[in-house]
Design a protein around this motif. Sequence first.
Motif, PDB file in Angstrom:
ATOM      1  N   SER A   1      11.414 -28.516-112.317  1.00  0.00           N
ATOM      2  CA  SER A   1      12.563 -29.362-112.055  1.00  0.00           C
ATOM      3  C   SER A   1      12.244 -30.844-112.112  1.00  0.00           C
ATOM      4  O   SER A   1      13.138 -31.670-111.995  1.00  0.00           O
ATOM      5  CB  SER A   1      13.152 -29.024-110.681  1.00  0.00           C
ATOM      6  N   GLY A   2      10.973 -31.187-112.275  1.00  0.00           N
ATOM      7  CA  GLY A   2      10.620 -32.601-112.297  1.00  0.00           C
ATOM      8  C   GLY A   2      11.109 -33.288-111.029  1.00  0.00           C
ATOM      9  O   GLY A   2      10.983 -32.758-109.938  1.00  0.00           O
ATOM     10  N   ASN A  41      12.644 -21.449-117.045  1.00  0.00           N
ATOM     11  CA  ASN A  41      11.993 -22.729-117.301  1.00  0.00           C
ATOM     12  C   ASN A  41      11.344 -23.312-116.055  1.00  0.00           C
ATOM     13  O   ASN A  41      10.820 -24.412-116.088  1.00  0.00           O
ATOM     14  CB  ASN A  41      13.012 -23.727-117.854  1.00  0.00           C
ATOM     15  N   GLY A  42      11.422 -22.582-114.941  1.00  0.00           N
ATOM     16  CA  GLY A  42      10.869 -23.072-113.682  1.00  0.00           C
ATOM     17  C   GLY A  42      11.818 -23.978-112.929  1.00  0.00           C
ATOM     18  O   GLY A  42      11.432 -24.614-111.947  1.00  0.00           O
ATOM     19  N   ILE A  43      13.083 -24.044-113.339  1.00  0.00           N
ATOM     20  CA  ILE A  43      14.079 -24.833-112.616  1.00  0.00           C
ATOM     21  C   ILE A  43      14.547 -24.021-111.421  1.00  0.00           C
ATOM     22  O   ILE A  43      14.891 -22.845-111.544  1.00  0.00           O
ATOM     23  CB  ILE A  43      15.264 -25.196-113.524  1.00  0.00           C
ATOM     24  N   VAL A  44      14.555 -24.650-110.265  1.00  0.00           N
ATOM     25  CA  VAL A  44      14.973 -23.964-109.047  1.00  0.00           C
ATOM     26  C   VAL A  44      16.501 -23.960-108.987  1.00  0.00           C
ATOM     27  O   VAL A  44      17.149 -25.001-109.114  1.00  0.00           O
ATOM     28  CB  VAL A  44      14.383 -24.643-107.794  1.00  0.00           C
ATOM     29  N   VAL A  45      17.062 -22.765-108.792  1.00  0.00           N
ATOM     30  CA  VAL A  45      18.501 -22.578-108.657  1.00  0.00           C
ATOM     31  C   VAL A  45      18.766 -22.065-107.245  1.00  0.00           C
ATOM     32  O   VAL A  45      18.166 -21.091-106.803  1.00  0.00           O
ATOM     33  CB  VAL A  45      19.031 -21.570-109.698  1.00  0.00           C
ATOM     34  N   GLU A  46      19.654 -22.740-106.542  1.00  0.00           N
ATOM     35  CA  GLU A  46      20.026 -22.374-105.178  1.00  0.00           C
ATOM     36  C   GLU A  46      21.422 -21.763-105.197  1.00  0.00           C
ATOM     37  O   GLU A  46      22.342 -22.336-105.774  1.00  0.00           O
ATOM     38  CB  GLU A  46      20.017 -23.626-104.300  1.00  0.00           C
ATOM     39  N   LEU A  47      21.563 -20.611-104.573  1.00  0.00           N
ATOM     40  CA  LEU A  47      22.868 -19.965-104.413  1.00  0.00           C
ATOM     41  C   LEU A  47      23.212 -19.957-102.933  1.00  0.00           C
ATOM     42  O   LEU A  47      22.432 -19.474-102.115  1.00  0.00           O
ATOM     43  CB  LEU A  47      22.831 -18.536-104.958  1.00  0.00           C
TER      44      LEU A  47
END
Length: 153
Positions: A84-85, A130-136
């Motif tokens: 996520s940089g 891609n290693g992007i963190v997704v929060e639900l």
Amino acid sequence: MKLSLNHFSIRTLDLAATKNFYVSLLGLVDGPRPEFPFPGHWLYQGPTDVYTNAAVHIIGIDRNDASGLKQYLGDREESQLTGSGALDHVAFFATDLAGMLDRLTKMGIEARRRDVPGLGLHQLFLDDPNGIVVELNYSFAEKQALGTMSAGA
């Protein structure tokens, strides 16, 4: 001034896996996309005939000819395309916690679960391809309705 989030874009080396994550797991719908000079998908939350419903834009990288992407959006080093940089995570409000937990199990994805003190939210944190963190974010009442999980589990 009034602002609302329009969409977020992901530049990826694995277009298929990224699309599959957001379509199969989160239930977004692949829909119309302008004819950009690079591959990609627009994923919708709502009717696909309303472009403002395209919440996730996936930008594919054609390693054989990235000139269209470079001219349109600029160049990025492949080493910059993971995680996520500086952007820590992207969050969605969601419903159907039980259904999501079932999909996660079937897809072999482990979520990090948290309860937000004082807000009545139960959260799932996932990593996209891609290693992007997704929060639900789910109503805590949905977690309570499941009855078998302890707080913060």
